[in-house]
Design a protein around this motif. Structure first.
Motif, PDB file in Angstrom:
ATOM      1  N   ILE A  87      49.145  49.440  36.578  1.00 31.94           N
ATOM      2  CA  ILE A  87      48.787  48.032  37.369  1.00 31.94           C
ATOM      3  C   ILE A  87      47.286  48.028  37.044  1.00 31.94           C
ATOM      4  O   ILE A  87      46.539  48.616  37.913  1.00 31.94           O
ATOM      5  CB  ILE A  87      49.407  48.096  38.636  1.00 31.94           C
ATOM      6  CG1 ILE A  87      50.929  48.308  38.619  1.00 31.94           C
ATOM      7  CG2 ILE A  87      49.084  46.688  39.134  1.00 31.94           C
ATOM      8  CD1 ILE A  87      51.793  48.342  39.807  1.00 31.94           C
ATOM      9  N   LEU A  88      46.845  47.027  36.611  1.00 30.86           N
ATOM     10  CA  LEU A  88      45.389  46.504  36.553  1.00 30.86           C
ATOM     11  C   LEU A  88      45.044  45.718  37.635  1.00 30.86           C
ATOM     12  O   LEU A  88      45.671  44.780  37.848  1.00 30.86           O
ATOM     13  CB  LEU A  88      44.795  46.076  34.985  1.00 30.86           C
ATOM     14  CG  LEU A  88      45.013  47.194  33.942  1.00 30.86           C
ATOM     15  CD1 LEU A  88      44.869  46.422  32.742  1.00 30.86           C
ATOM     16  CD2 LEU A  88      44.440  48.164  34.016  1.00 30.86           C
ATOM     17  N   GLY A  89      43.857  45.736  38.089  1.00 30.06           N
ATOM     18  CA  GLY A  89      43.298  44.724  39.265  1.00 30.06           C
ATOM     19  C   GLY A  89      41.862  44.281  38.695  1.00 30.06           C
ATOM     20  O   GLY A  89      42.025  44.207  37.240  1.00 30.06           O
ATOM     21  N   ALA A 113      50.670  46.161  33.671  1.00 30.29           N
ATOM     22  CA  ALA A 113      50.760  44.729  34.289  1.00 30.29           C
ATOM     23  C   ALA A 113      49.493  44.576  35.124  1.00 30.29           C
ATOM     24  O   ALA A 113      48.469  45.206  35.300  1.00 30.29           O
ATOM     25  CB  ALA A 113      52.134  45.025  35.423  1.00 30.29           C
ATOM     26  N   TYR A 114      49.329  43.480  35.544  1.00 32.15           N
ATOM     27  CA  TYR A 114      48.432  42.952  36.541  1.00 32.15           C
ATOM     28  C   TYR A 114      48.773  42.599  37.856  1.00 32.15           C
ATOM     29  O   TYR A 114      49.655  42.056  38.165  1.00 32.15           O
ATOM     30  CB  TYR A 114      47.596  41.687  35.889  1.00 32.15           C
ATOM     31  CG  TYR A 114      46.516  41.143  36.964  1.00 32.15           C
ATOM     32  CD1 TYR A 114      45.189  41.990  36.813  1.00 32.15           C
ATOM     33  CD2 TYR A 114      46.902  40.093  37.766  1.00 32.15           C
ATOM     34  CE1 TYR A 114      44.126  41.381  37.484  1.00 32.15           C
ATOM     35  CE2 TYR A 114      45.746  39.728  38.460  1.00 32.15           C
ATOM     36  CZ  TYR A 114      44.421  40.198  38.274  1.00 32.15           C
ATOM     37  OH  TYR A 114      43.519  39.906  39.388  1.00 32.15           O
ATOM     38  N   LEU A 163      49.624  39.209  30.518  1.00 32.12           N
ATOM     39  CA  LEU A 163      50.160  40.550  31.104  1.00 32.12           C
ATOM     40  C   LEU A 163      51.215  39.808  32.252  1.00 32.12           C
ATOM     41  O   LEU A 163      50.977  38.622  32.803  1.00 32.12           O
ATOM     42  CB  LEU A 163      49.211  41.154  31.890  1.00 32.12           C
ATOM     43  CG  LEU A 163      48.172  41.941  31.119  1.00 32.12           C
ATOM     44  CD1 LEU A 163      47.294  42.728  32.035  1.00 32.12           C
ATOM     45  CD2 LEU A 163      48.831  42.948  30.316  1.00 32.12           C
ATOM     46  N   PRO A 164      52.038  40.748  32.719  1.00 28.63           N
ATOM     47  CA  PRO A 164      53.106  40.325  33.624  1.00 28.63           C
ATOM     48  C   PRO A 164      52.328  40.467  34.946  1.00 28.63           C
ATOM     49  O   PRO A 164      51.584  41.274  34.829  1.00 28.63           O
ATOM     50  CB  PRO A 164      54.144  41.219  33.597  1.00 28.63           C
ATOM     51  CG  PRO A 164      53.736  42.341  32.504  1.00 28.63           C
ATOM     52  CD  PRO A 164      52.692  41.840  31.914  1.00 28.63           C
ATOM     53  N   GLU A 165      52.135  39.347  35.748  1.00 29.05           N
ATOM     54  CA  GLU A 165      51.388  39.605  37.078  1.00 29.05           C
ATOM     55  C   GLU A 165      52.690  39.715  38.111  1.00 29.05           C
ATOM     56  O   GLU A 165      53.458  39.224  38.361  1.00 29.05           O
ATOM     57  CB  GLU A 165      50.833  38.073  37.317  1.00 29.05           C
ATOM     58  CG  GLU A 165      50.040  38.386  38.647  1.00 29.05           C
ATOM     59  CD  GLU A 165      49.047  37.243  38.974  1.00 29.05           C
ATOM     60  OE1 GLU A 165      48.195  37.323  39.915  1.00 29.05           O
ATOM     61  OE2 GLU A 165      49.029  36.346  38.191  1.00 29.05           O
ATOM     62  N   THR A 173      55.197  36.660  37.194  1.00 27.63           N
ATOM     63  CA  THR A 173      54.696  35.447  36.375  1.00 27.63           C
ATOM     64  C   THR A 173      53.814  35.967  35.138  1.00 27.63           C
ATOM     65  O   THR A 173      53.585  37.123  35.220  1.00 27.63           O
ATOM     66  CB  THR A 173      53.985  34.608  37.182  1.00 27.63           C
ATOM     67  OG1 THR A 173      52.806  35.065  37.836  1.00 27.63           O
ATOM     68  CG2 THR A 173      54.788  33.978  38.451  1.00 27.63           C
ATOM     69  N   ALA A 174      53.526  35.282  34.427  1.00 23.96           N
ATOM     70  CA  ALA A 174      52.383  35.488  33.409  1.00 23.96           C
ATOM     71  C   ALA A 174      51.071  35.064  33.777  1.00 23.96           C
ATOM     72  O   ALA A 174      50.825  34.259  34.321  1.00 23.96           O
ATOM     73  CB  ALA A 174      52.904  34.622  32.022  1.00 23.96           C
ATOM     74  N   CYS A 175      50.268  35.901  33.322  1.00 23.98           N
ATOM     75  CA  CYS A 175      48.820  35.737  33.349  1.00 23.98           C
ATOM     76  C   CYS A 175      47.917  36.256  32.474  1.00 23.98           C
ATOM     77  O   CYS A 175      48.257  36.857  31.579  1.00 23.98           O
ATOM     78  CB  CYS A 175      48.166  36.350  34.768  1.00 23.98           C
ATOM     79  SG  CYS A 175      47.944  38.090  34.761  1.00 23.98           S
TER      80      CYS A 175
END
Length: 183
Positions: A87-89, A113-114, A163-165, A173-175
């Motif tokens: 999970i990226l921030g 993901a984000y 990415l999936p958020e 959601t997508a971002c």
């Protein structure tokens, strides 16, 4: 002469049979999911496969120093080869994913993901459920496939990736994340 032959033959065998703890499964923490954020200082939250182990949040000058801090906290070496979810921030996504793929040797099927709240998600929710939700969202067509190879390839070739958020509410959601360039 017979003594020398026996010594030369058996001495290496005795030297190879040790009780080194580095190879034992129980001497390692196997990483299931990780949240990484921060450009100047890395903030990392780790979730492990062990059900009785709480997630661990640490920080460091870079990823290596943060992992060293986690190993001090847990008392075990962190094994990253089976990581299932990243999970990226707010961080340099391209740099972080390249590092994780090349240095940590995460699986090519590891999902990315984000989330603005990745650390709290890993502390509050089960990593397996988060990974399952990302997979399900991709199967339903809500988001694109987000394995590390696909995401890193898009960042390197197109300078952005979808990415999936993950949201605290459980929604996905997508971002779009963009490749950061050095100024």
């Amino acid at each position: 002469m017979l003594r020398k032959i026996i010594l030369v033959t058996f001495l290496p065998l005795f030297m190879l049979t040790g009780c080194a703890s580095s190879g034992r499964v129980h001497d390692k923490d196997y990483l299931r999911a990780v949240s990484i954020s921060g450009d100047e200082r890395k903030e990392i939250t780790l979730s492990f496969f062990s059900e009785d182990k709480e997630s661990v949040s640490v920080s460091g000058e870079d990823i290596d120093s943060a992992i060293e801090a986690a190993e001090i906290v847990t008392g075990k070496t962190v094994f990253t080869g089976y990581t299932e979810l990243i999970i990226l921030g707010d961080c340099n996504c391209t740099e972080v994913l390249s590092y994780l793929l090349n240095k940590w040797k995460v699986s090519p099927s590891c999902l990315v993901a984000y989330s603005r709240n990745g650390a709290s998600l890993l502390r509050d929710k089960d990593a397996e459920q988060l990974e399952g939700a990302v997979k399900e969202a991709a199967e339903q067509g809500k988001v694109r496939n987000s394995d590390i190879i696909t995401v890193l390839g898009k960042l390197l070739n197109d300078s952005e990736a979808e990415l999936p958020e993950l949201h605290k509410s459980g929604d996905i959601t997508a971002c779009i994340v963009e490749k950061k360039t050095d100024s």
